[in-house]
Write a protein that holds these residues in place. Sequence first.
Motif, PDB file in Angstrom:
ATOM      1  N   TYR A  31      -1.951   3.319   4.020  1.00 28.08           N
ATOM      2  CA  TYR A  31      -3.007   3.340   3.006  1.00 28.08           C
ATOM      3  C   TYR A  31      -3.934   2.128   3.108  1.00 28.08           C
ATOM      4  N   GLY A  32      -3.880   1.403   4.209  1.00 29.38           N
ATOM      5  CA  GLY A  32      -4.726   0.238   4.384  1.00 29.38           C
ATOM      6  C   GLY A  32      -6.199   0.570   4.227  1.00 29.38           C
ATOM      7  N   GLY A  33      -6.905  -0.198   3.391  1.00 24.90           N
ATOM      8  CA  GLY A  33      -8.320   0.032   3.141  1.00 24.90           C
ATOM      9  C   GLY A  33      -8.603   1.101   2.105  1.00 24.90           C
ATOM     10  N   LYS A  34      -7.577   1.562   1.404  1.00 26.38           N
ATOM     11  CA  LYS A  34      -7.742   2.636   0.412  1.00 26.38           C
ATOM     12  C   LYS A  34      -7.372   2.161  -0.993  1.00 26.38           C
ATOM     13  N   GLN A  35      -7.874   2.894  -1.944  1.00 21.57           N
ATOM     14  CA  GLN A  35      -7.468   2.759  -3.337  1.00 21.57           C
ATOM     15  C   GLN A  35      -6.273   3.682  -3.526  1.00 21.57           C
ATOM     16  N   VAL A  36      -5.229   3.209  -4.188  1.00 24.34           N
ATOM     17  CA  VAL A  36      -4.047   4.033  -4.399  1.00 24.34           C
ATOM     18  C   VAL A  36      -3.627   4.000  -5.862  1.00 24.34           C
ATOM     19  N   ALA A  37      -2.849   5.000  -6.231  1.00 21.77           N
ATOM     20  CA  ALA A  37      -2.248   5.074  -7.557  1.00 21.77           C
ATOM     21  C   ALA A  37      -0.737   5.091  -7.369  1.00 21.77           C
TER      22      ALA A  37
END
Length: 82
Positions: A31-37
Amino acid sequence: MSANGKRLDPPDLTHYEENRCKFPLDELAKYGGKQVAFSPDGTRIVASGDTLKELDEALEAAGIHFSQVVTSYIDPLDVGQI
């Protein structure tokens, strides 16, 4: 409020920090470089997106209210860090 108009209880974040610190780096690297929940207990990523808008859309598509997760930006990880 939920889609049916009922007030949602706040999520239990008691173990979030403890579990989030233990989250596997190899999984985070995806998930590098992403917004996560993250789930409220910090044990899993329930949705992600390149932007906050995309993350919100992914949560909505999954039927998860944004107030029931912990959002975070995941910095890209260097291969040497894993």
